[in-house]
Scaffold this motif. Structure first.
Motif, PDB file in Angstrom:
ATOM      1  N   LYS A   1      -9.895  30.609   5.251  1.00 33.40           N
ATOM      2  CA  LYS A   1     -11.081  30.810   4.409  1.00 33.40           C
ATOM      3  C   LYS A   1     -10.795  30.751   2.912  1.00 33.40           C
ATOM      4  N   LYS A   2      -9.626  30.246   2.520  1.00 34.97           N
ATOM      5  CA  LYS A   2      -9.292  30.099   1.099  1.00 34.97           C
ATOM      6  C   LYS A   2      -8.896  28.666   0.765  1.00 34.97           C
TER       7      LYS A   2
ATOM      8  N   TRP B   1     -19.287  18.769   0.073  1.00 32.42           N
ATOM      9  CA  TRP B   1     -19.438  19.054   1.494  1.00 32.42           C
ATOM     10  C   TRP B   1     -20.555  18.275   2.187  1.00 32.42           C
TER      11      TRP B   1
ATOM     12  N   SER C   1     -14.403  23.326  -3.461  1.00 29.72           N
ATOM     13  CA  SER C   1     -14.326  21.875  -3.351  1.00 29.72           C
ATOM     14  C   SER C   1     -14.044  21.473  -1.913  1.00 29.72           C
ATOM     15  N   SER C   2     -14.518  20.300  -1.571  1.00 29.76           N
ATOM     16  CA  SER C   2     -14.205  19.715  -0.270  1.00 29.76           C
ATOM     17  C   SER C   2     -14.094  18.211  -0.470  1.00 29.76           C
TER      18      SER C   2
ATOM     19  N   GLU D   1      -7.655  25.119   2.919  1.00 31.35           N
ATOM     20  CA  GLU D   1      -7.400  24.495   4.215  1.00 31.35           C
ATOM     21  C   GLU D   1      -7.247  22.991   4.037  1.00 31.35           C
TER      22      GLU D   1
ATOM     23  N   SER E   1     -19.401  16.021   5.319  1.00 35.65           N
ATOM     24  CA  SER E   1     -19.919  16.224   6.678  1.00 35.65           C
ATOM     25  C   SER E   1     -20.489  14.925   7.243  1.00 35.65           C
TER      26      SER E   1
ATOM     27  N   TRP F   1     -10.115  21.377   1.665  1.00 38.59           N
ATOM     28  CA  TRP F   1     -11.242  22.291   1.425  1.00 38.59           C
ATOM     29  C   TRP F   1     -10.694  23.563   0.797  1.00 38.59           C
ATOM     30  N   SER F   2     -11.396  24.083  -0.203  1.00 44.01           N
ATOM     31  CA  SER F   2     -10.993  25.359  -0.807  1.00 44.01           C
ATOM     32  C   SER F   2     -12.238  26.168  -1.148  1.00 44.01           C
ATOM     33  N   ALA F   3     -12.055  27.491  -1.154  1.00 44.06           N
ATOM     34  CA  ALA F   3     -13.182  28.396  -1.422  1.00 44.06           C
ATOM     35  C   ALA F   3     -12.680  29.633  -2.153  1.00 44.06           C
TER      36      ALA F   3
ATOM     37  N   GLY G   1     -17.921  31.279  -2.154  1.00 40.26           N
ATOM     38  CA  GLY G   1     -18.204  30.113  -1.312  1.00 40.26           C
ATOM     39  C   GLY G   1     -17.272  28.948  -1.606  1.00 40.26           C
ATOM     40  N   THR G   2     -17.676  27.784  -1.141  1.00 36.30           N
ATOM     41  CA  THR G   2     -16.856  26.583  -1.262  1.00 36.30           C
ATOM     42  C   THR G   2     -16.709  26.168  -2.716  1.00 36.30           C
TER      43      THR G   2
END
Length: 195
Positions: free
Chosen positions: A55-56, A135, A101-102, A58, A139, A92-94, A98-99
Motif C-alpha cells: 500500500k505504499k 490510474w 502515481s501509477s 508496488e 486500468s 504504483w505508489s501512494a 491515496g495514489t
C-alpha cells in the motif's frame, strides 16, 4: 490451549528457503570464475528491479517470461529477461491520502548493440512499445492485456505493433481495437515470411 504470555510461532520457512538458496548460489559463484550472468545466455539480459511495500510502493511484472529471479531483500528482487522478450512493468505508489502515481510500460528487451530508451528501475533500458501514466488509463491497458489473454494469446507473444496501437489509442482518448486470434495468426505469418 495457548499460553497468552507466549506469542504464536510465525512461519518463516519460505523466507528461510530463499536465504538458503541465495547462500548456495553465492557458494557456487565463489567456486566458479567471475563471468557476468548475462554472458551465460550469450547476450546482455535486461534487469528490472521490483519493490513491494504494501500500500505504499508496488512495482510488479504484469506479464513476461522471466529467465532469472534474484531476491535482494524481503521487499526487493531483480528479474531478468532475454533479448527480444516483451514484458509489462507496472509501477504504483501512494501516501496516506491515496495514489500518487501509477504507470505501466510494455517494452521489448534489447540485445547488445541495439538502441534503447532508459527507464527507471530497468537496466539498461528497452524498446518502449507502450508508456501510460495515470490510474484510469493504466486500468484501460490492464483491461487490454486481459482481452489479449481472453483471445487465447499470451501477451508476450502478441504483435509489438498491437501494444503501440493500444498506447496511441489510449493517449488519444479512444478505445483500442481488440487483439483477435485472426490478427495474431497474421502476425505469425508475417514473422514466417520475414524470418
Amino acid at each position: 490451549m495457548s499460553d497468552p504470555a507466549r506469542p504464536e510461532r510465525i512461519d518463516f520457512s519460505g523466507f528461510e528457503a530463499a536465504l538458503r538458496r541465495q547462500a548456495a548460489e553465492r557458494a557456487q559463484a565463489a567456486r566458479t570464475p567471475a563471468v557476468p550472468t548475462a554472458l551465460a545466455f550469450g547476450s546482455r539480459l535486461t534487469e528490472v528491479e521490483l519493490t513491494w511495500i504494501e500500500k505504499k510502493l508496488e512495482h510488479w511484472i504484469r506479464f513476461g517470461r522471466i529467465v532469472q529471479d534474484r531476491i535482494l531483500t524481503r521487499r526487493t528482487r531483480v528479474v531478468s529477461f532475454r533479448p527480444g522478450a516483451i514484458f509489462a512493468f507496472v509501477r504504483w505508489s501512494a501516501n496516506d491520502y491515496g495514489t500518487i502515481s501509477s504507470r505501466i510500460d510494455i517494452m521489448r528487451a534489447v540485445a547488445t548493440g541495439e538502441p534503447y530508451t532508459t527507464l527507471p528501475f530497468v537496466r539498461p533500458g528497452g524498446d518502449i512499445l507502450l508508456h501510460i501514466e495515470g490510474w484510469p488509463k493504466v486500468s484501460q491497458v490492464l483491461a487490454a492485456i486481459d482481452a489479449v489473454e481472453t483471445a487465447g494469446v499470451d501477451p508476450c507473444d502478441a504483435a509489438p505493433d498491437h501494444w503501440r496501437h493500444v498506447h496511441n489509442r489510449i493517449a488519444a482518448g479512444h478505445q483500442p481495437r481488440p487483439y483477435t486470434m485472426e490478427r495474431h495468426k497474421a502476425w505469425l505469418r508475417r514473422m514466417e515470411i520475414e524470418g
